[in-house]
Design a protein around this motif. Structure first.
Motif, mmCIF file in Angstrom:
data_model
loop_
_atom_site.group_PDB
_atom_site.id
_atom_site.type_symbol
_atom_site.label_atom_id
_atom_site.label_comp_id
_atom_site.label_asym_id
_atom_site.label_seq_id
_atom_site.Cartn_x
_atom_site.Cartn_y
_atom_site.Cartn_z
ATOM 1 N N PRO A 248 0.810 -1.226 0.000
ATOM 2 C CA PRO A 248 0.000 0.000 0.000
ATOM 3 C C PRO A 248 0.841 1.274 0.000
ATOM 4 O O PRO A 248 0.431 2.288 -0.578
ATOM 5 C CB PRO A 248 -0.794 -0.117 1.306
ATOM 6 N N ASN A 249 2.011 1.227 0.624
ATOM 7 C CA ASN A 249 2.875 2.417 0.643
ATOM 8 C C ASN A 249 3.414 2.739 -0.743
ATOM 9 O O ASN A 249 3.539 3.907 -1.124
ATOM 10 C CB ASN A 249 4.026 2.210 1.623
ATOM 11 N N VAL A 250 3.754 1.691 -1.506
ATOM 12 C CA VAL A 250 4.215 1.887 -2.885
ATOM 13 C C VAL A 250 3.098 2.495 -3.718
ATOM 14 O O VAL A 250 3.299 3.448 -4.484
ATOM 15 C CB VAL A 250 4.702 0.560 -3.494
ATOM 16 N N ARG A 251 1.900 1.958 -3.560
ATOM 17 C CA ARG A 251 0.754 2.487 -4.306
ATOM 18 C C ARG A 251 0.501 3.957 -3.961
ATOM 19 O O ARG A 251 0.245 4.776 -4.848
ATOM 20 C CB ARG A 251 -0.492 1.657 -4.015
ATOM 21 N N PHE A 311 -6.794 0.287 -10.970
ATOM 22 C CA PHE A 311 -5.638 0.515 -11.836
ATOM 23 C C PHE A 311 -4.436 -0.317 -11.385
ATOM 24 O O PHE A 311 -3.835 -1.038 -12.179
ATOM 25 C CB PHE A 311 -5.279 1.994 -11.840
ATOM 26 N N PHE A 312 -4.084 -0.246 -10.112
ATOM 27 C CA PHE A 312 -2.924 -0.979 -9.632
ATOM 28 C C PHE A 312 -3.137 -2.494 -9.679
ATOM 29 O O PHE A 312 -2.222 -3.250 -9.997
ATOM 30 C CB PHE A 312 -2.559 -0.532 -8.214
ATOM 31 N N ASP A 313 -4.355 -2.943 -9.371
ATOM 32 C CA ASP A 313 -4.644 -4.387 -9.427
ATOM 33 C C ASP A 313 -4.533 -4.909 -10.853
ATOM 34 O O ASP A 313 -4.064 -6.021 -11.085
ATOM 35 C CB ASP A 313 -6.051 -4.671 -8.893
#
Length: 313
Positions: A248-251, A311-313
């Motif tokens: 989650p921090n990267v996202r 988007f990230f998924d």
């Protein structure tokens, strides 16, 4: 054939054919071009079918195309990114002198086999990691065979004028003509730059430099979703980076960068920060085909997730 009040011309040339492999796999696919009057396609952008593991050189690939029977006139560029991938891999670093010599050699082999020029796609890793000087050295080799330099430029938005200047600098230093693929000024705030871009190209032509450009007649762009992320994140390859997206921090850091920075080819900003404007044209093998033809906003609703998570998924 009566041609009263009509304009008669030879077949059109598609300067941005990208890939000729569909002609090997499904010859009937050529109808999509032929029915538009296109009789010649130029294949290759940053990538190219050769040199690769399957086709180390163009010669055997060309032989296979001819054996199959080509329904169009087909010509090919050798992709600078493909050469980089074969010699350096996907790392974000400069080539050693030995590696640069090998890259020159691969261009020479491609031109000997019948390629017509060196092409680049400078917003996509690993092509984006190539310096101007590196491209000049490879373009010089293409020039020895009467070849040209063709480019999806380093920027097609806020820095499009600088990108045109770099493209022409490569051509001038290498002594080759230049062709700019799909010239545009992306992002509504950049639309006024389009006339400046045309004027810049025309002024170079007026002083005798051989530079041309093509423009496609539709308002969408064709990109992979990864193009919405700064290319520096792919500096050690896509696979290691994609493994970090579960964090989650990267996202959160990526979202902040995408939403707040504009000193790169930021396509999220170009589409007006609107996920409705990002249409999924196709998905990879094994993925949900029902996503095709839907916007990312629509897919988010299907998944009952917010758009950034989708988007990230």
């Amino acid at each position: 054939i009566r041609a009263d009040n009509l304009t008669v011309m030879p077949g059109f040339v598609d300067m941005m054919g990208a890939n000729s492999q569909p002609l090997l796999e499904d010859r009937a696919s050529a109808e999509s071009k032929l029915r538009q009057g296109i009789t010649t396609m130029l294949a290759g952008e940053g990538g190219s079918v050769a040199p690769s593991e399957r086709w180390p050189r163009f010669a055997p690939y060309f032989a296979e195309l001819e054996k199959k029977g080509i329904p169009l006139n087909v010509i090919h560029n050798v992709g600078a990114a493909q050469i980089r991938r074969m010699v350096i891999g996907v790392e974000n670093r400069a080539p050693s002198e030995a590696e640069l010599n090998r890259m020159r050699q691969l261009v020479e082999e491609a031109m000997t086999d019948g390629a017509v020029g060196l092409s680049t796609a400078l917003i996509y890793p690993p092509g984006t990691y190539a310096t101007t000087g590196e491209l000049v050295e490879m373009a010089k080799v293409a020039g020895k065979f009467g070849g040209i330099y063709l480019t999806h430029m380093r920027n097609e938005s806020h820095a499009v004028l600088d990108a045109i200047k770099e493209s022409m600098l490569i051509g001038e230093r290498a002594g080759v003509p230049v062709h700019v693929f799909h010239l545009k000024a992306a992002g509504q705030e950049n639309w006024p730059r389009m006339q400046q871009a045309v004027d810049l190209i025309q002024s170079a032509r007026d002083r005798g430099f051989d530079v041309t450009a093509d423009i496609y007649p539709y308002i969408r762009n064709g990109l992979g979703l990864s193009a919405l992320i700064h290319p520096r994140h792919f500096g050690k390859g896509a696979a290691p980076f994609l493994k970090t997206l579960g964090d989650p921090n990267v996202r959160a850091a990526l979202r902040k960068e995408i939403e707040e920075t504009s000193d790169w080819e930021n396509w999220y900003r170009h589409v007006g920060r609107d996920w409705n404007n990002i249409l999924v044209a196709s998905v990879g093998r094994g993925l949900n085909k029902s996503f095709e033809g839907k916007s990312l906003a629509e897919i988010a609703k299907m998944w009952s997730k917010d758009e950034w998570t989708t988007f990230f998924d």
